[in-house]
Design a protein around this motif. Sequence first.
Motif, mmCIF file in Angstrom:
data_model
loop_
_atom_site.group_PDB
_atom_site.id
_atom_site.type_symbol
_atom_site.label_atom_id
_atom_site.label_comp_id
_atom_site.label_asym_id
_atom_site.label_seq_id
_atom_site.Cartn_x
_atom_site.Cartn_y
_atom_site.Cartn_z
ATOM 1 N N MET A 106 0.829 -1.201 0.000
ATOM 2 C CA MET A 106 0.000 0.000 0.000
ATOM 3 C C MET A 106 0.864 1.252 0.000
ATOM 4 S SD MET A 106 -3.010 -0.585 -0.594
ATOM 5 C CE MET A 106 -3.854 0.965 -0.447
ATOM 6 N N ILE A 107 1.981 1.204 0.739
ATOM 7 C CA ILE A 107 2.874 2.366 0.730
ATOM 8 C C ILE A 107 3.364 2.605 -0.701
ATOM 9 C CG2 ILE A 107 5.121 3.223 1.498
ATOM 10 C CD1 ILE A 107 4.582 1.733 4.154
ATOM 11 N N PHE A 108 3.778 1.522 -1.335
ATOM 12 C CA PHE A 108 4.201 1.629 -2.738
ATOM 13 C C PHE A 108 3.071 2.191 -3.599
ATOM 14 C CE2 PHE A 108 3.630 -0.803 -6.734
ATOM 15 C CZ PHE A 108 4.621 -0.213 -7.500
ATOM 16 N N ALA A 109 1.870 1.604 -3.444
ATOM 17 C CA ALA A 109 0.742 2.006 -4.284
ATOM 18 C C ALA A 109 0.366 3.466 -4.059
ATOM 19 C CB ALA A 109 -0.459 1.108 -4.003
ATOM 20 N N VAL A 110 0.376 3.905 -2.796
ATOM 21 C CA VAL A 110 -0.054 5.271 -2.488
ATOM 22 C C VAL A 110 1.004 6.278 -2.950
ATOM 23 C CG1 VAL A 110 -0.533 6.892 -0.613
ATOM 24 C CG2 VAL A 110 -1.548 4.624 -0.577
ATOM 25 N N VAL A 111 2.266 6.013 -2.634
ATOM 26 C CA VAL A 111 3.307 6.978 -2.992
ATOM 27 C C VAL A 111 3.391 7.139 -4.514
ATOM 28 C CG1 VAL A 111 5.786 7.407 -2.966
ATOM 29 C CG2 VAL A 111 4.637 6.646 -0.896
ATOM 30 N N VAL A 112 3.461 6.016 -5.214
ATOM 31 C CA VAL A 112 3.576 6.094 -6.671
ATOM 32 C C VAL A 112 2.263 6.567 -7.287
ATOM 33 C CG1 VAL A 112 4.062 4.813 -8.785
ATOM 34 C CG2 VAL A 112 5.324 4.298 -6.697
ATOM 35 N N ILE A 206 5.412 -5.156 -5.161
ATOM 36 C CA ILE A 206 5.087 -4.552 -6.456
ATOM 37 C C ILE A 206 3.986 -5.361 -7.135
ATOM 38 C CG2 ILE A 206 5.966 -4.052 -8.761
ATOM 39 C CD1 ILE A 206 8.622 -3.325 -7.429
ATOM 40 N N ALA A 207 4.110 -6.694 -7.060
ATOM 41 C CA ALA A 207 3.083 -7.537 -7.686
ATOM 42 C C ALA A 207 1.720 -7.256 -7.067
ATOM 43 C CB ALA A 207 3.440 -9.012 -7.523
ATOM 44 N N LEU A 208 1.693 -7.167 -5.749
ATOM 45 C CA LEU A 208 0.429 -6.977 -5.039
ATOM 46 C C LEU A 208 -0.066 -5.537 -5.152
ATOM 47 C CD1 LEU A 208 -1.526 -8.565 -3.272
ATOM 48 C CD2 LEU A 208 -0.252 -7.813 -1.270
ATOM 49 N N GLY A 209 0.870 -4.585 -5.212
ATOM 50 C CA GLY A 209 0.486 -3.174 -5.159
ATOM 51 C C GLY A 209 0.169 -2.556 -6.506
ATOM 52 N N THR A 210 0.417 -3.277 -7.600
ATOM 53 C CA THR A 210 0.253 -2.661 -8.919
ATOM 54 C C THR A 210 -1.189 -2.270 -9.215
ATOM 55 O OG1 THR A 210 2.189 -3.739 -9.815
ATOM 56 C CG2 THR A 210 0.545 -3.025 -11.392
ATOM 57 N N ILE A 211 -2.113 -3.161 -8.917
ATOM 58 C CA ILE A 211 -3.512 -2.838 -9.226
ATOM 59 C C ILE A 211 -4.005 -1.659 -8.378
ATOM 60 C CG2 ILE A 211 -5.884 -3.704 -9.081
ATOM 61 C CD1 ILE A 211 -4.847 -6.361 -10.127
#
Lengths: 334, 329
Positions: A106-112, A206-211
């Motif tokens: 989620m951190i990855f998903a939110v920041v990006v 990354i795999a989980l956060g991409t969508i």
Amino acid sequence: MLNYTIRRLLMLIPVLLGMTLIVFSIIHAIPGDPADVILGEKASNESKQALREQLKLDQPLYVQYGDYLAKLLTGDLGNSIRTRESIAEEIVPYLAATLELTAFSMIFAVVVGVNAGIFSAWKQNSWFDYTSMLIALIGVSMPIFWLGLMEQWLFALELKWLPSIGRMNPRDPVDSVTGLYLIDTLLAGRWDQFWTVLKHLILPSIALGTIPMAIIARMTRSSMLDVLRSDYIRTAKAKGISQLGVIYKHALRNAFIPVLTVIGLQFGLLLGGAVLTETIFAWPGIGRYIFDAISARDYPVIQSGILIIALIFVLINLLVDLLYAAVDPRISYK
Amino acid sequence: MGSNLLEIHNLHTHFVTERGVIPAVDGVDLIIRKGEIVGVVGESGCGKSVTSLSVMRLLPQPPGKYAGGEIRFKGEELIKAREKRMKQIRGNEISMIFQEPMTSLNPLLTIGEQIIETLRVHMPIGKKDATNRAIEMLKKVGIARAESIVRSYPHQLSGGMRQRVMIAIALCCEPELLIADEPTTALDVTIQAQILDLMKKLNRDMGTAIMMITHDLGVVAEICERVVVMYAGKVVEEGAVRDIFANPRHPYTQGLIRSIPKMDEEQSRLYSIPGQVPKPGSITEGCRFAPRCEHVMDICKSKLPELISGANPAHRSRCWLNTTQEVAN
């Protein structure tokens, strides 16, 4: 605010009660029998029957459900049929593994996602906007397992930058205190282990956060575009505020409320939806735990696992509702 | 009369759209002197708001485009100024307030934060001093309990209060020019009068020149010294308010004045100018007002008249009627 929180927490009771009923019914509707799985196909009918009696699987369903509920009310999640261990104890490390993975995703998903959305809205119709929205579209429609396999192939097999599976180096196990290895290694002051754990987290995150990243990027973009057209943004510009100040101080906070909703929902979805990622990356999380339990018809584990995920899902969405009030002074709960 | 603060010469601001180029502002000349209040009047779509946004360089580009002319503020050319310089000017030397006080303030920031932010962008001032300054400014615009209002959010205030806050934000850095784009249109009539009084008072006390954009001649009569009447992207008449009300020379201005309801006359039906403002982009040759004009002549349809003055050099109008009269006299 406090009253509202308490009321919402009380409302959890019927929600979770309904949840147990639905899960219980579905599980028992699945064909198959724990006795078959545990004793094997070739076991005698007598021994199977004996096991069923021991596990109280011979009782009528409403009695089984009643027993389950009665235990649940005392805080007892029951024991696993396979391992005979207490589920409440057994589930903790799996839950921690999943929490660490989803939080990192989620951190990855939110920041990006949020920054890509902001920049796309700011430079609407630019090449950056088109490219990032195309990537977001691909991201939304990308099958997780395929993305995961491609990551492993490229970054683990070909480039050898990152480990392909697991949470840590099995020859140098982490002393688990909280179950969240990043925190555990920091508490132990083991920077080398921290780094190893971090490297293990990157590919599955990354795999989980991409969508969610793609969904958040698109949501942020459209919300920002809305806000950037509003009168108070024009006022901010007329005051002589810099471009960055206008975007981050004035526009983003206003655009963030719908994004917050999406973040809450996605976080919940990730918790339950991590099975694929956890399988591909051999991540010992709750998705794997429940998946294995389903294969073994381990009824108590399935019920408790799903109940806990549902509970977290509801709690996260309550937190999101409370955050609205923190972001927007016009929202107040009584 | 002071020296010129803002000079707009032959300004052309266009909108480039898929259906072609729309000249929203088509050769506007306008002068505002230090400390004076100038009204810019016209119907919706005549280009008055675009002119003001052009001065602030706040027009989104694209679709907006500066196609020619110049805007000089204290002699400095603004169209060619760097964005960095424009940031120093906006809110500090030229400020702007808008029509919709309900939506012009950021709903998530307190009144205080929004004033302090402006102060701190433009001057080296500590947070505490800025807060005191904000309270002082709120008192100046007639807000009671200023100490508690600085901590309030916009949704807790009424429309009139919010417009006062907007004025406080606009004037906190003591700009030399305030552009007010229909500041009273969205307010109740009684509140309108209060806001106009306030602006007049601040103009007197602080010496801030005001460019008052409005479609309401009542507002002009109330506070302006000079007035510029715009129609379809062009100035059609300008002069002292007194002269224009007493002796409007352009048929459009005459129509505007006739459409003000009068208390002392009994009228069964209020006068309105027939027809509509030409759609942007559909403008043809000749005088833009010709299709709606009661006195239209052949020449009006083929040739655009110049903005010229009669006996009074400060009172100019763009109408063949006046030039022919001049010739006849």
